[in-house]
Scaffold this motif. Structure first.
Motif, PDB file in Angstrom:
ATOM      1  N   PHE A  41     -21.363  33.620 -18.301  1.00  0.00           N
ATOM      2  CA  PHE A  41     -22.089  34.558 -17.445  1.00  0.00           C
ATOM      3  C   PHE A  41     -22.723  33.818 -16.275  1.00  0.00           C
ATOM      4  O   PHE A  41     -22.694  34.272 -15.135  1.00  0.00           O
ATOM      5  N   ARG A  50     -21.394  34.854 -12.683  1.00  0.00           N
ATOM      6  CA  ARG A  50     -22.336  35.931 -12.338  1.00  0.00           C
ATOM      7  C   ARG A  50     -22.111  36.355 -10.887  1.00  0.00           C
ATOM      8  O   ARG A  50     -21.669  35.534 -10.072  1.00  0.00           O
ATOM      9  N   PRO A  51     -22.421  37.628 -10.585  1.00  0.00           N
ATOM     10  CA  PRO A  51     -22.170  38.067  -9.217  1.00  0.00           C
ATOM     11  C   PRO A  51     -22.998  37.268  -8.219  1.00  0.00           C
ATOM     12  O   PRO A  51     -24.126  36.877  -8.524  1.00  0.00           O
ATOM     13  N   PHE A  76     -26.716  38.062  -2.819  1.00  0.00           N
ATOM     14  CA  PHE A  76     -26.836  37.981  -1.366  1.00  0.00           C
ATOM     15  C   PHE A  76     -28.299  37.819  -0.957  1.00  0.00           C
ATOM     16  O   PHE A  76     -29.201  38.231  -1.677  1.00  0.00           O
ATOM     17  N   LYS A  98     -33.484  41.638 -10.861  1.00  0.00           N
ATOM     18  CA  LYS A  98     -32.831  41.952  -9.591  1.00  0.00           C
ATOM     19  C   LYS A  98     -31.315  41.753  -9.734  1.00  0.00           C
ATOM     20  O   LYS A  98     -30.527  42.522  -9.198  1.00  0.00           O
ATOM     21  N   LEU A  99     -30.958  40.713 -10.488  1.00  0.00           N
ATOM     22  CA  LEU A  99     -29.545  40.411 -10.728  1.00  0.00           C
ATOM     23  C   LEU A  99     -28.858  41.590 -11.415  1.00  0.00           C
ATOM     24  O   LEU A  99     -27.754  41.983 -11.049  1.00  0.00           O
ATOM     25  N   VAL A 143     -20.648  30.296 -29.755  1.00  0.00           N
ATOM     26  CA  VAL A 143     -20.099  31.417 -28.997  1.00  0.00           C
ATOM     27  C   VAL A 143     -21.135  31.974 -28.033  1.00  0.00           C
ATOM     28  O   VAL A 143     -20.855  32.251 -26.853  1.00  0.00           O
ATOM     29  N   GLU A 176     -28.513  44.379  -8.864  1.00  0.00           N
ATOM     30  CA  GLU A 176     -27.441  44.100  -7.908  1.00  0.00           C
ATOM     31  C   GLU A 176     -26.079  44.285  -8.579  1.00  0.00           C
ATOM     32  O   GLU A 176     -25.119  44.740  -7.961  1.00  0.00           O
ATOM     33  N   ALA A 177     -26.013  43.919  -9.877  1.00  0.00           N
ATOM     34  CA  ALA A 177     -24.758  44.129 -10.620  1.00  0.00           C
ATOM     35  C   ALA A 177     -24.466  45.624 -10.723  1.00  0.00           C
ATOM     36  O   ALA A 177     -23.319  46.055 -10.588  1.00  0.00           O
ATOM     37  N   LEU A 225     -22.999  46.588  -7.574  1.00  0.00           N
ATOM     38  CA  LEU A 225     -21.647  46.039  -7.483  1.00  0.00           C
ATOM     39  C   LEU A 225     -20.660  46.866  -8.295  1.00  0.00           C
ATOM     40  O   LEU A 225     -19.547  47.142  -7.857  1.00  0.00           O
ATOM     41  N   PHE A 226     -21.088  47.287  -9.495  1.00  0.00           N
ATOM     42  CA  PHE A 226     -20.186  48.031 -10.377  1.00  0.00           C
ATOM     43  C   PHE A 226     -20.358  49.545 -10.211  1.00  0.00           C
ATOM     44  O   PHE A 226     -19.884  50.322 -11.038  1.00  0.00           O
ATOM     45  N   PHE A 246     -19.655  39.007 -36.578  1.00  0.00           N
ATOM     46  CA  PHE A 246     -19.371  39.577 -35.255  1.00  0.00           C
ATOM     47  C   PHE A 246     -19.450  41.097 -35.257  1.00  0.00           C
ATOM     48  O   PHE A 246     -19.933  41.704 -34.312  1.00  0.00           O
TER      49      PHE A 246
END
Lengths: 225, 199
Positions: free
Chosen positions: B23, B27-28, B31, A211-212, B15, A215-216, A219-220, A13
């Motif tokens: 996720f 996920r957001p 729109f 695009k996600l 994991v 958009e995030a 959003l943030f 990890f």
């Protein structure tokens, strides 16, 4: 030397974390410009006496500023910034995205199309890349510039205007993405060009699954400085 | 202890799959229109509606307000959009009570408050249609990015048509512009976004 199972998981990890940190540094998090509000709709008359509307400019990135041609010296800075941005447009990597500058006069009584035309000619401005426009409907003009673009101006008794020098950046969807009202240590042209390149990146890259991520970023609030 | 060599790999894989799944599920929401992060309330407006009453956008704090600019002579675009909105509200069920649809006329010359009320009633009993003076309408429309003009075309009855920006706007419960939907949005897409906004 044998490591225990737990230790190996731990090292695994730790390695993953280091790799992610490097990847994050190399890839860089996505930055975006905020979608501030809707750009106002308008129908103005340009330096050629032709109509120009917000719908004509849809699909183009537009840099607006607001002034009047009888303005004494300080207004020359606005023109200089408009020229500077255009001269250095390569820095923004717009590619095929069309870009137009629009200077709106809030003095329609004196800034007739022919006055705007000779003013534009004085700056060697080409109508295709730099529009000078206004409208006789002074009440609507005040709504468009003063309320829609939030650029303050007020006519003074001597016929000159008090106003806040303002640049507004609007994207191809008619959304205000940048407002430049105050001088900072960084020149306005530098900031506008940096923002143009952030906007161009979003237009070019925010498709499909990316695009996600964009958009995030909205959003943030991962906004470019 | 030979089996244990692959155990860390297995654990890491599990994991990663779990993180991926996490996720995917959190996920957001994506729109179907353009999302705004406005720092200020959407421009307020006052409309004349049927029976001599007026309504303001600010009267509807606490509800999602869908604002649409159109006119009652509109042959295709406006009925299509309002039809999509009506279907989306049906999909929302009881939650539809928390949505207020307001149509603002871009044809103040012909659309009276009564005519607008009659028109929107065909789509949904709760829809509000309103107008104002030509000057006020020009100002409201401009601030919502709506361009409109009398087009050169007329219908077969000789009625003139009006070209106008055909976006649909969602104002959130606090009065902030939240989403701008393009013309052509489907009722499923609209219902999906409204459900998320109303959650």
């Amino acid at each position: 030397m044998k490591h225990s199972l737990l230790a190996r998981i731990f090292y695994g990890f730790a390695a993953l974390l280091v790799v992610s940190a490097f990847a994050f540094k190399i890839i860089q998090p996505i930055k975006v410009l905020p979608r501030i509000r809707l750009s106002p709709a308008f129908s103005l008359t340009d330096q050629n006496g032709e109509r120009v509307t917000n719908e004509d400019l849809r699909g183009k990135i537009v840099l607006y500023t607001f002034t009047y041609t009888n303005c004494p010296a300080p207004c020359a800075n606005l023109d200089a910034t408009m020229q500077d941005v255009y001269a250095r447009l390569d820095e923004a990597n717009l590619g095929e995205i069309p870009f137009v500058r629009v200077t709106v006069s809030f003095d329609p009584a004196r800034d007739t199309p022919s006055t705007l035309k000779s003013y534009a000619d004085g700056l060697s401005a080409n109508r295709a890349t730099w529009v000078f426009a206004t409208t006789d409907d002074e009440a609507l003009l005040k709504t468009i510039i003063g309320v829609g673009f939030k650029a303050y101006y007020e006519k003074k008794a001597d016929g000159s205007y008090a106003f806040d020098p303002t640049f507004i950046l609007v994207d191809g969807w008619g959304t205000i993405r940048g407002e430049y009202r105050y001088s900072t240590e960084v020149s306005t042209a530098d900031r506008i060009l940096r923002h143009l390149s952030v906007l161009a990146d979003e237009v070019h890259n925010a498709t499909g699954s990316a695009k996600l991520a964009y958009e995030a970023a909205h959003l943030f609030l991962c906004y470019a400085k | 202890m030979k089996n244990n060599r692959f155990l860390p790999v297995l654990v890491a894989l599990v994991v990663i799959i779990l993180l991926g799944a996490a996720f995917y599920f959190v996920r957001p929401h994506t729109f179907h229109g353009t999302v705004y992060q406005s720092a200020e309330e959407a421009p307020n407006f006052t409309l004349n509606v049927a029976n001599g009453k007026t309504v303001k956008l600010s009267d509807f704090r606490g509800k999602i307000v869908l604002v649409y600019f159109g006119y009652t002579f509109c042959p295709d675009v406006c009925p299509a959009t309002l039809g999509v909105v009506t279907q989306a509200l049906k999909d929302l069920g009881a939650k539809a009570d928390e949505v207020q649809v307001i149509m603002i006329s871009v044809d103040p010359g012909r659309d009276t408050p009564e005519k607008l009320a009659e028109y929107v009633k065909h789509f949904h009993p709760t829809f509000i249609g309103g107008t104002n003076t030509p000057e006020e309408i020009a100002s409201i429309a401009s601030l919502y990015g709506i361009f409109y003009e009398v087009s050169g075309q007329t219908t077969s009855n000789g009625d003139y048509l009006i070209d106008h920006t055909a976006t649909l706007m969602a104002i959130d419960r606090d009065g902030f512009l939240k989403v701008v939907f393009p013309f052509g949005i489907t009722s499923d897409e609209l219902a999906d976004d409204l459900k998320y906004t109303l959650r």
